[in-house]
Design an enzyme around this catalytic site. Structure first.
Site, short mmCIF file in Angstrom:
data_model
loop_
_atom_site.label_atom_id
_atom_site.label_comp_id
_atom_site.label_asym_id
_atom_site.label_seq_id
_atom_site.Cartn_x
_atom_site.Cartn_y
_atom_site.Cartn_z
N GLU A 101 -2.53 4.89 -2.00
CA GLU A 101 -3.99 4.81 -2.20
C GLU A 101 -4.70 4.42 -0.91
O GLU A 101 -5.88 4.71 -0.72
CB GLU A 101 -4.33 3.82 -3.31
CG GLU A 101 -4.35 2.35 -2.91
CD GLU A 101 -2.98 1.75 -2.70
OE1 GLU A 101 -2.90 0.61 -2.22
OE2 GLU A 101 -1.96 2.42 -3.01
N CYS A 119 5.51 0.16 -3.62
CA CYS A 119 5.66 -1.17 -3.04
C CYS A 119 6.60 -2.04 -3.89
O CYS A 119 7.79 -1.76 -3.96
CB CYS A 119 4.29 -1.81 -2.83
SG CYS A 119 4.30 -3.03 -1.50
N HIS A 158 1.69 2.19 0.45
CA HIS A 158 0.56 2.29 -0.47
C HIS A 158 -0.15 3.64 -0.32
O HIS A 158 -0.97 3.81 0.59
CB HIS A 158 -0.45 1.16 -0.20
CG HIS A 158 -0.04 -0.15 -0.76
ND1 HIS A 158 -0.65 -0.72 -1.85
CD2 HIS A 158 0.94 -1.02 -0.39
CE1 HIS A 158 -0.07 -1.88 -2.12
NE2 HIS A 158 0.89 -2.08 -1.24
#
Length: 367
Positions: free
Chosen positions: A346, A258, A344
């Site tokens: 995660e 990001c 992202h």
């Protein structure tokens, strides 16, 4: 339910457009950049994501608050980072028996102002057409002219350096100190779930404040550098760009996500720009140009890197592209063990299609 009769609230956009609704959260006034998230779940993770610092979130899913909040398990940072919230229907009651409380109480304690009873589909269509802008919400001032004047005091996101405001102020460690892999995390607004992904893979992390000089990161003798997500304009962060440049000179593996992706791009001579509308939600399709596979990704960013400059830079290779608008979603250095993605991996909340990127980074450190 605390309010038998909910107070009125106003939402005023920077161009003077006014929306009327009912108050939620704290009674007060708050302004910031308005943006929307298309995720149908995970609202608490969104509100505590440091990348949303200073922004007003429109939750596009119809009902918000119906499953309450968990004080620890669903927090991505130590506090709520959004400035305010807009939704269609806000539930003062919740049905999840494991919840620690209602979203209304949570917002009141955090001092978050909001408005509901707004036609969020119409509002999002309007913002998509007009582009991102600032707004102000109030449940105490119901005069649009006064609010529009107050809105002039809210700074534009372009040019703002915010990572130093949301990052840790003291370095800290997380994971097993006996691990053979050590990752120095440059905290530009890191999420807890990112660190958890490293820890679950046996990586010991040390998280450093955003403006930590490279020499301090290197003194910890890490096996790799991770450049985290975060808020604000990457072009206003020369300190982070310089840190990444020095890290690249050491040939130590480096991974950015990001905002970290944008910082790696700037360190590689590629410019960034503010998007007409950012990417925020859990369902953005991205193609991995190396494998040919497509991923459904979780995203939250309002800036991007310039595609023409990526293609014209000899030492950078394009690795991922957004299938909706063809924006750059991933790069890797041809001459250094460094790569980054705009989304992202995660994915908290979101799909788990991109977890392989953590394994890819670990593989580079093990080589």
């Amino acid at each position: 339910m605390k309010h038998t009769q909910q107070p009125e609230a106003l939402l005023v956009l920077q161009d003077g457009t006014v929306y009327r609704g009912l108050a939620l959260g704290k009674i007060g006034t708050a302004g910031g950049e308005i943006c929307f998230n298309t995720g149908m779940t995970g609202y608490q993770e969104i509100y505590t994501d440091p990348s949303y610092y200073g922004q007003v979130i429109i939750n596009t899913t119809s009902h918000i608050g119906n499953y309450g909040v968990l004080n620890n398990a669903e927090q991505e940072s130590s506090s709520v980072k959004i400035r305010a919230m807009v939704c269609n229907f806000f539930s003062n009651i919740h049905s999840r028996y494991t919840a620690d409380g209602s979203l209304q109480d949570y917002f009141e304690k955090a001092g978050i102002v909001g408005i509901h009873g707004v036609d969020t589909r119409q509002l999002v269509r309007y913002i998509r057409s007009k582009g991102v802008m600032n707004c102000i919400i109030s449940s105490e001032i119901l005069d649009p002219a006064i609010l529009l004047a107050e809105l002039q005091k809210v700074p534009d996101m372009a040019g703002l350096e915010l990572s130093s405001e949301v990052c840790t102020q003291e370095a800290y460690e997380q994971g097993n100190p006996e691990s053979k892999l050590r990752v120095a995390v440059l905290d530009l607004g890191v999420k807890k779930s990112i660190l958890s992904n490293f820890n679950q893979r046996g990586v010991f992390c040390k998280v450093f404040p955003a403006k930590t000089p490279y020499s301090e990161l290197a003194a910890w003798k890490p096996n790799g550098y991770f450049i985290a997500n975060g808020p604000g304009d990457p072009a206003a962060m020369p300190y982070a760009v310089e840190t990444v440049k020095q890290a690249l000179d050491t040939e130590t593996p480096l991974f950015g996500i990001c905002l970290g992706h944008q910082i790696l791009s700037l360190a590689s001579g590629i410019s960034t720009y503010k998007m007409h509308n950012g990417h925020r939600g859990l369902n953005h399709p991205v193609k991995n140009l190396i494998t040919g596979h497509c991923e459904v990704t979780s995203q939250n960013h309002g800036f991007a890197v310039k595609a023409d400059e990526v293609m014209d830079t000899d030492n950078v290779e394009l690795t991922h592209i957004n299938l909706n608008d063809k924006t750059i979603e991933g790069i890797r250095r041809k001459d250094k063990p460094a790569f980054s993605v705009q989304y992202h991996p995660e994915s908290s909340p979101g799909p788990h299609d991109s977890h392989y990127l953590f394994d890819q980074f670990i593989g580079m450190m093990n080589e």
